[in-house]
Design a protein around this motif. Structure first.
Motif, PDB file in Angstrom:
ATOM      1  N   ILE A 123      46.857  42.611  51.833  1.00 17.99           N
ATOM      2  CA  ILE A 123      46.483  41.575  50.857  1.00 17.99           C
ATOM      3  C   ILE A 123      45.323  40.717  51.381  1.00 17.99           C
ATOM      4  N   PRO A 124      45.323  40.312  52.663  1.00 20.46           N
ATOM      5  CA  PRO A 124      44.144  39.570  53.125  1.00 20.46           C
ATOM      6  C   PRO A 124      42.847  40.345  52.915  1.00 20.46           C
ATOM      7  N   VAL A 145      37.522  37.112  46.479  1.00 23.18           N
ATOM      8  CA  VAL A 145      36.536  36.033  46.582  1.00 23.18           C
ATOM      9  C   VAL A 145      35.161  36.535  46.165  1.00 23.18           C
ATOM     10  N   THR A 193      44.857  34.468  44.703  1.00 21.51           N
ATOM     11  CA  THR A 193      45.908  35.097  45.497  1.00 21.51           C
ATOM     12  C   THR A 193      46.701  36.080  44.649  1.00 21.51           C
ATOM     13  N   LEU A 194      47.032  35.675  43.428  1.00 24.47           N
ATOM     14  CA  LEU A 194      47.810  36.537  42.543  1.00 24.47           C
ATOM     15  C   LEU A 194      47.033  37.805  42.209  1.00 24.47           C
ATOM     16  N   THR A 225      51.709  42.145  54.543  1.00 23.49           N
ATOM     17  CA  THR A 225      51.076  43.442  54.270  1.00 23.49           C
ATOM     18  C   THR A 225      50.108  43.858  55.369  1.00 23.49           C
ATOM     19  N   SER A 234      46.637  40.096  45.257  1.00 19.39           N
ATOM     20  CA  SER A 234      47.890  40.753  45.614  1.00 19.39           C
ATOM     21  C   SER A 234      48.153  41.923  44.671  1.00 19.39           C
ATOM     22  N   GLY A 247      40.088  44.363  37.760  1.00 19.24           N
ATOM     23  CA  GLY A 247      38.844  43.831  38.307  1.00 19.24           C
ATOM     24  C   GLY A 247      37.969  43.208  37.226  1.00 19.24           C
ATOM     25  N   ARG A 251      57.522  48.957  49.454  1.00 16.85           N
ATOM     26  CA  ARG A 251      56.359  48.323  48.833  1.00 16.85           C
ATOM     27  C   ARG A 251      56.652  47.762  47.456  1.00 16.85           C
ATOM     28  N   PHE A 272      55.264  33.616  43.041  1.00 20.07           N
ATOM     29  CA  PHE A 272      54.010  32.881  42.844  1.00 20.07           C
ATOM     30  C   PHE A 272      54.086  32.070  41.553  1.00 20.07           C
ATOM     31  N   LEU A 289      45.256  29.877  43.385  1.00 29.63           N
ATOM     32  CA  LEU A 289      46.488  30.536  42.944  1.00 29.63           C
ATOM     33  C   LEU A 289      46.139  31.843  42.233  1.00 29.63           C
ATOM     34  N   TRP A 312      32.916  49.377  32.229  1.00 24.90           N
ATOM     35  CA  TRP A 312      33.022  48.848  33.598  1.00 24.90           C
ATOM     36  C   TRP A 312      31.665  48.357  34.081  1.00 24.90           C
ATOM     37  N   TYR A 354      45.904  44.738  45.495  1.00 23.74           N
ATOM     38  CA  TYR A 354      46.373  45.471  46.678  1.00 23.74           C
ATOM     39  C   TYR A 354      47.389  46.527  46.283  1.00 23.74           C
ATOM     40  N   PHE A 355      48.360  46.133  45.428  1.00 25.46           N
ATOM     41  CA  PHE A 355      49.404  47.090  45.059  1.00 25.46           C
ATOM     42  C   PHE A 355      48.849  48.199  44.173  1.00 25.46           C
ATOM     43  N   VAL A 383      51.640  37.636  51.640  1.00 25.11           N
ATOM     44  CA  VAL A 383      50.251  38.012  51.910  1.00 25.11           C
ATOM     45  C   VAL A 383      50.113  38.631  53.298  1.00 25.11           C
ATOM     46  N   LEU A 423      56.117  38.929  44.296  1.00 30.54           N
ATOM     47  CA  LEU A 423      54.997  38.156  43.737  1.00 30.54           C
ATOM     48  C   LEU A 423      55.446  37.260  42.588  1.00 30.54           C
TER      49      LEU A 423
END
Lengths: 250, 250, 250, 250
Positions: free
Chosen positions: C180-181, C188, C159-160, D32, C163, C210, D110, D120, C156, D185, C166-167, D29, D117
Motif C-alpha cells: 500500500i505505501p 499522490v 489512502t482509501l 502490506t 489501498s 485510476g 489478502r 476507514f 483519507l 483512458w 493495491y488490492f 497500510v 478497509l
C-alpha cells in the motif's frame, strides 16, 4: 426535440429519446471492444435496427407535423425549410449514415460506426432545459473579451516558446524537434501541464526554456480559472434585481 | 504601429500589417517542415521578399513622417531619436536580419530563419487596442506585491526541495540527479505538475520528499489563481471610490 | 536579522547579509556541478571562507550587543538566553557546520555541503518586511479550518483509493504495486495530476479506479484554489476599515 | 459514534475510538509491506486482536444501550432497527470480516486484509463535528446544478473526443487505441492533465486533436475551481438576507 411548444407529454418523449441516445452512445463505445462485439453481435445489431427505426419514425413525424407551426405551414416548402434547421439536420445525420452506409460503405464497417457519433450531438440539444447552462452562457458572454485576450496571449506565447525551443533543441534531438509544428506539440503538452514525457528538452538551455514555459503554464491555468471565477461571482451578485422581491436595484 | 494620432485609415493599415505579420509567423512555423519547404520553396521565398518589401516601406515611411509629431520635428535628430523608440527598434529588427542575413549569415539558413522570430514581437503591439489587456495590467499592478511574494516563496521552496532531493537521490541515481541544477529540473517539472517522467525519485525517502513537493505544487498552482481571482473581482467592483465616504481614492 | 529596533543603517546591513545569503545559495547550487567545481575550486573555497567570516562576525556582534535589549541585559545569562531564540539558532546552524565540519566530517565533503543548506533558512527571516506575507498569514489563519478539512479529506481519500488500487493491481503488477505505501506513491502522483508515468494501472478495473481518482484530483486542485480565493477576497473587503480615511466601518 | 446526545465523556470515547481507527489504517497500510509484516507479525496480530475486541465491545454496548433513545425503545425490534442505521452497519462491517474471515476466508489472507478497509469509513463519521464540513455541504448544495452541468458537459466532451481519437489513431496504434473504452483512458488522463505517457497520439491529426483536448482540459480544471470559489464567496457573504430590502430569504 419537439418544436418547443409541446407540453409534458412531448417532454416525456424528449427524455425517452435522450435515454435512447445515451444507450446508443454506450453501444457505439462498447461496440468497438472486439471480444464484446463478436460475442454479442446479434444484440448490437438488433439494438441498432431498433434505434434507427425509432429515430427515423421520430424524424418523419416531426417533419410531417412541422406544418402545425405558423412559420412552416406550407405543406411542401414549409417542411423543406424546417428540414434545413440545424437541430433537424443533426437528427437526419444521426440516421442517414445507416441507410447510406449499407449501400455505400458496405465494405467498411468502421466508417459506418464512426458516422454514428453524430448521434452524440443530439445530446447537446438537452442543454436548453438547464438553468446552469444559461448561467454558463451569460458568464462566457460577460467575459468573452478577457477570455479571448487570454487565449490570444497564450497562443502567441506558445508559438514563440515552441519556435525558440525548436532552434535550441533541433540539433540535440532532430527526431523529437524536427520542425516548429513538432515543437508546438511539446509546447501544448507542457503549457497545459499534461506532460506525457514523449518529448522534453535535454540540453541545459532547452531545460531552462522548458522550465520557464512550465512555470508560465501554471499561470495560464490560473488565468481562465480566475476570469471565470470573477464572472460567476458577478453573475451571482446580479446587481440589477433584488433576489427577494424582484424589484430592480439602482 | 502609427504614432497613435492616426484615424481609421491608419488603423486599417495597422490591421493589414498585423495580418501580414500573422502570415509571416505561419510561414516561419511551416517553413521548418522540410517536405513542405522543399516543395513550396518558391512560394516561401516570394512571400518573404514581399513581406520584407512591405515592412521596409512601412518602416521608411514611418521614420520619414515622424517629423509630423512636435517632439520629433527636427529633420535629422528628430528622426534619429524616433528610431530609438523600442516599438520602432522592434520594427527594424523585424527586417534588418534579411538584409544583414543575405550578407553575413548567407551560409547558415537556420540562423536567418530564427531571427525572423523578431517579427512575432510586433504582434504584442496590437495589445494596446484591447480593453481586456488594460484590465490585465491593472490587475497585475494591483496584485504585484502578492504575486512577487508568491513567486519568491515558490523559488525558495523549489531550491530547498531540489537541493534536499539531490542529497537524497544522488547515490541511487547519479545520472538523473547529477547536481543541484539537474535536481532543479525535476523540481520545476514536479511543482508545476507537468511530470514528464524523465526524472523521478526512486528511494523511499526521495518518494516521501517528492510526494510532499507534488502536494505543495497543487497549492502553488492554487495561489496565483486565487490571487488573480481576487484581483479581477476587485477590479470588477470599481476600485476608484471609497465604499465608506464615496470619495475617490488616489 | 537585527533584534528589530534598528534604524535604516541596521536595515542596510540586513539587506547586505541577505544578498550574501543569496550568493551562498547560488554557490551551494552550482558547487554541485562537478566540471564547474573542479575548475573554480579556488573561487568556491575563497567565497566560502569569506562568507563564514562575515556570518561569524555578525553572529558574535549580535550576541555581544544583545544586552542592549532590556530582556537580555544580564551579561552572561541574557546572552545565553538570546542564543536560544529560534532565529538566532538558525544563524548559528548556518556557520557551525563549517567549524565542526573541518574537524568531524573532514572526510565527507558532501555532508558538509548539505549542512550549508541551513543558510537557506535565513532567507525566510526576510519575510517579516513584507505586507503581502502578512496578508498570506491572515488569509491562512482565516481559512485554517477549511484548509484543514480539505487536506484531511484528501488524505483519507488518497489512502482509501491507494489501498483499493493495491488490492486491484497487486496481482497484475507485483513490482509497481508491491504494497500500500507503494500504491500511495501512485496515488499522490495521480491526485496532484503530476503523472510521471512510472506507475499506472494496467487492468480494466484499475484503470476505472485510476480514472475516478484523476477526476477527483482536478476537484482537489480546485478546492484549495477556491478556498484561498474566497479568503483573499474577504481580506480585500476588510469590512472593518475604510481604505481611504481609515475610519472604522460599522 | 454515540447516538449524538452524549456529553463530554461520550465525546472523549469518540476521539479514543477515532485514534484507534487511525492506528488501524496505519496498520493495514504498513501490514502490506512484506519485510515489515514478517518481522513484526506478532505485533500486527496482537494489535488486530485488541482492535477487534475494542470495536466489538463498543458495538455491543451501543446496540445494547440503543433503547435509551425513545425511537428505539422496544427491547428487540428497537435494537434491530437501530442495527440497520447506515452508521451502525458500517461499525458492524468494520469487525464482521474478522469473525467471518477466520472461518470463511481462512485460506486467503489478502481478502481478509482488504475487508479491513471498511474501518476507514468510520473516519468519515467524524466529519459531523466540523463546521467546515458543514460549509462544504452548503456550498456543494448551492452549486449542485452548476457542478452537475460541468460534469455532464465534461463527460460528453470526453466521450466524443475519445471516440474521435479512436477512429484517428486506431490504425497507427492498434494496441494503445484498441477500442473506444481504451481511448477513454487516454481521454481521462489528458483532460485531467495527469499525462502518464503510457498512451498518446502519434499521427499529426491525432496530435492536433490531443492538443485541443489538452487545452480544453485546462478550462475544465478551471470550471469547478471557479464554480466552487463563487460558492464559497456567496457563503461567506451570508445568503440569508436580501441585499435590497433586508428581509430574510427562504
Amino acid at each position: 426535440m419537439t418544436v418547443g411548444k409541446g407540453g409534458s407529454a412531448a417532454r416525456a418523449v424528449d427524455w425517452l429519446i435522450a435515454g435512447l441516445i445515451v444507450c446508443n452512445v454506450v453501444a457505439v463505445v462498447f461496440g468497438t471492444v472486439d471480444p464484446l462485439f463478436t460475442r454479442y453481435q446479434a444484440v448490437f445489431y438488433t439494438f441498432e435496427l431498433l434505434s434507427v427505426a425509432v429515430f427515423t419514425a421520430e424524424y418523419v413525424l416531426r417533419v410531417w407535423s412541422a406544418t402545425a407551426a405558423e412559420e412552416y405551414d406550407h405543406p411542401v416548402f414549409g417542411r423543406l425549410r424546417f428540414m434545413t434547421r440545424p437541430a433537424v439536420v443533426i437528427d437526419l445525420l444521426a440516421v442517414a449514415p445507416f441507410y447510406l452506409g449499407t449501400v455505400v460503405f458496405a465494405s467498411d464497417l468502421r466508417v459506418l460506426r464512426a458516422l454514428r457519433l453524430f448521434r452524440f450531438l443530439r445530446l447537446f440539444k438537452l442543454a436548453r432545459y438547464s438553468q446552469s447552462v444559461a448561467r454558463f452562457k451569460r458568464v462566457a458572454k460577460r467575459k468573452t473579451g478577457d477570455l479571448t485576450v487570454a487565449i490570444a496571449g497564450t497562443s502567441l506565447l506558445l508559438t514563440l516558446a515552441s519556435s525558440l525551443m525548436y532552434f535550441v533543441e533541433h540539433d540535440a534531438q532532430p527526431e523529437a524537434f524536427s520542425s516548429i509544428p513538432a515543437a508546438l506539440w511539446w509546447g501544448v503538452v507542457t503549457l497545459t501541464t499534461v506532460g506525457y514525457g514523449d518529448v522534453y528538452p535535454v540540453t541545459p538551455l532547452g531545460k531552462l526554456l522548458g522550465a520557464t514555459v512550465a512555470v508560465l503554464g501554471t499561470g495560464l491555468v490560473a488565468l481562465p480559472a480566475s476570469i471565470l471565477a470573477s464572472g460567476f461571482i458577478a453573475d451571482d451578485a446580479d446587481p440589477d434585481r433584488c433576489p427577494h422581491c424582484g424589484r430592480e436595484l439602482d
